[in-house]
Design an enzyme around this catalytic site. Structure first.
Site, PDB file in Angstrom:
ATOM      1  N   GLU A 112      -6.931   4.560   7.835  1.00 45.67           N
ATOM      2  CA  GLU A 112      -6.726   5.976   7.484  1.00 45.67           C
ATOM      3  C   GLU A 112      -7.946   6.554   6.765  1.00 45.67           C
ATOM      4  O   GLU A 112      -8.250   7.744   6.898  1.00 45.67           O
ATOM      5  CB  GLU A 112      -5.437   6.119   6.643  1.00 45.67           C
ATOM      6  N   LYS A 144       0.110   4.227  -0.269  1.00 48.72           N
ATOM      7  CA  LYS A 144      -0.552   5.393   0.348  1.00 48.72           C
ATOM      8  C   LYS A 144      -0.347   6.630  -0.535  1.00 48.72           C
ATOM      9  O   LYS A 144      -0.316   6.487  -1.754  1.00 48.72           O
ATOM     10  CB  LYS A 144      -0.053   5.572   1.784  1.00 48.72           C
ATOM     11  N   SER A 191       3.622  -2.116  10.379  1.00 51.64           N
ATOM     12  CA  SER A 191       5.079  -2.175  10.600  1.00 51.64           C
ATOM     13  C   SER A 191       5.694  -3.521  10.234  1.00 51.64           C
ATOM     14  O   SER A 191       6.629  -3.977  10.892  1.00 51.64           O
ATOM     15  CB  SER A 191       5.418  -1.786  12.042  1.00 51.64           C
ATOM     16  N   GLY A 202       2.711   2.295  10.826  1.00 50.62           N
ATOM     17  CA  GLY A 202       3.696   3.369  10.684  1.00 50.62           C
ATOM     18  C   GLY A 202       4.390   3.750  11.975  1.00 50.62           C
ATOM     19  O   GLY A 202       5.044   4.792  12.051  1.00 50.62           O
ATOM     20  N   HIS A 208      -9.542   1.002   4.935  1.00 43.95           N
ATOM     21  CA  HIS A 208      -8.274   1.191   5.653  1.00 43.95           C
ATOM     22  C   HIS A 208      -8.518   2.155   6.817  1.00 43.95           C
ATOM     23  O   HIS A 208      -9.333   3.077   6.711  1.00 43.95           O
ATOM     24  CB  HIS A 208      -7.215   1.761   4.705  1.00 43.95           C
ATOM     25  N   ASN A 261       0.869  -1.175   0.000  1.00 44.65           N
ATOM     26  CA  ASN A 261       0.000   0.000   0.000  1.00 44.65           C
ATOM     27  C   ASN A 261       0.903   1.221   0.000  1.00 44.65           C
ATOM     28  O   ASN A 261       1.499   1.559   1.019  1.00 44.65           O
ATOM     29  CB  ASN A 261      -0.887  -0.033   1.258  1.00 44.65           C
ATOM     30  N   GLU A 304      -5.133  -4.943  10.549  1.00 46.64           N
ATOM     31  CA  GLU A 304      -4.114  -3.929  10.787  1.00 46.64           C
ATOM     32  C   GLU A 304      -4.417  -3.202  12.094  1.00 46.64           C
ATOM     33  O   GLU A 304      -5.274  -2.301  12.114  1.00 46.64           O
ATOM     34  CB  GLU A 304      -4.110  -2.900   9.650  1.00 46.64           C
TER      35      GLU A 304
END
Ligand code: 13P
Length: 256
Positions: A101, A13, A215, A175, A99, A11, A169
């Site tokens: 985000e 992003k 991560s 991250g 996701h 991904n 996730e």
């Protein structure tokens, strides 16, 4: 050892101008084609603006192309959105949905994710439905419950192992360099599969690939990918370096 073929998905992003994206795709495609028989699938999900450029580079490789989101409608007055048909039109085979985000930045709900997945399936796209708990939810002992509720509410009834992938996730691992422990990951993936089995039947649930994301790096991939119910990874930061992404792919256990 499971018979599910591992999927290593990148991904990207909101990273990558077209020239950069093309360069990265050339490197990934070349590495993949250096071992065409390796028993894993690879997928990259660049930003919308780089999809066509990356698709052209990957055309004669076996690396799949995916979008990072799509709208639930076929077309119409939805400024700034992209439809599943538009993704299919630039040769995408997959799309990431829900996701964290998107859930945080754009308040996307489970119900929307479910509708988006159905719309993606209607265009023969494979939906990668993302779920995961926050740190607060993990620390209060609610992680399993929260994630299984997300699965129940975001996975549509037409989901099958052919058209759906789940990505677990944990929000706090994205991250941050923090990774869930292998025991916690296996417990969560096994509970997700149990929930899918209740919803879709055991045959579909046994075939659906459940990826871990958060991560994942060359240093921790082998241990995570070896877990019984982990069928690949959804990788952010480390997917932007071809060598790291490839090392992660090569950490997949072989299929029995
Ligand atoms: P990182 O690998 O950068 O933690 O991102 C994970 C992720 O969000 C993939 O979708």
């Amino acid at each position: 050892m499971s018979e599910r073929r591992p999927l290593i998905a990148g991904n990207w992003k909101m990273n990558g101008m077209r020239a950069e994206a093309r360069r990265l795709a050339v490197e990934i495609g070349t590495l993949r084609m250096s071992q065409p028989d390796a028993e894993f699938d690879m997928l990259v999900c660049p930003p919308f603006t780089a999809l066509e450029a990356v698709g052209q580079v990957l055309e004669n490789t076996s690396v799949y192309l995916g979008g990072q989101n799509c709208h639930a409608s076929e077309k119409g007055a939805h400024t700034g959105d992209i439809s599943p048909a538009m993704l299919a039109d630039v040769d995408c085979t997959h799309v990431i949905l829900g996701h964290s985000e998107r859930r945080t930045d754009h308040q996307e709900t489970n119900e929307q994710v479910k509708a988006q997945a159905q719309a993606a399936h209607a265009q023969s796209l494979i939906a990668i439905i993302c779920v995961g708990e926050t740190l607060e939810e993990r620390e209060s002992g609610k992680a399993l419950e929260v994630v299984c509720e997300q699965i129940k509410a975001s996975v549509p009834g037409d989901a099958s192992y052919g058209n759906t992938v789940i990505a677990y996730e944990p929000v706090w691992a994205i991250g941050t360099g923090k990774v869930a422990t292998p025991a916690d990951v296996q417990e969560m993936h096994s509970d997700i599969r149990k929930t899918l089995s209740e919803m879709l039947g055991s045959e579909e649930a046994e075939g659906i690939r459940i990826l871990y994301g958060g991560s994942m790096k060359p240093e921790n991939a082998k241990e995570l990918l070896a877990l019984d119910d982990v069928d690949g990874g959804l990788i952010g930061g480390a997917s932007l370096k071809a060598e790291d992404f490839w090392t992660i792919a090569q950490s997949c256990p072989s299929i029995s």
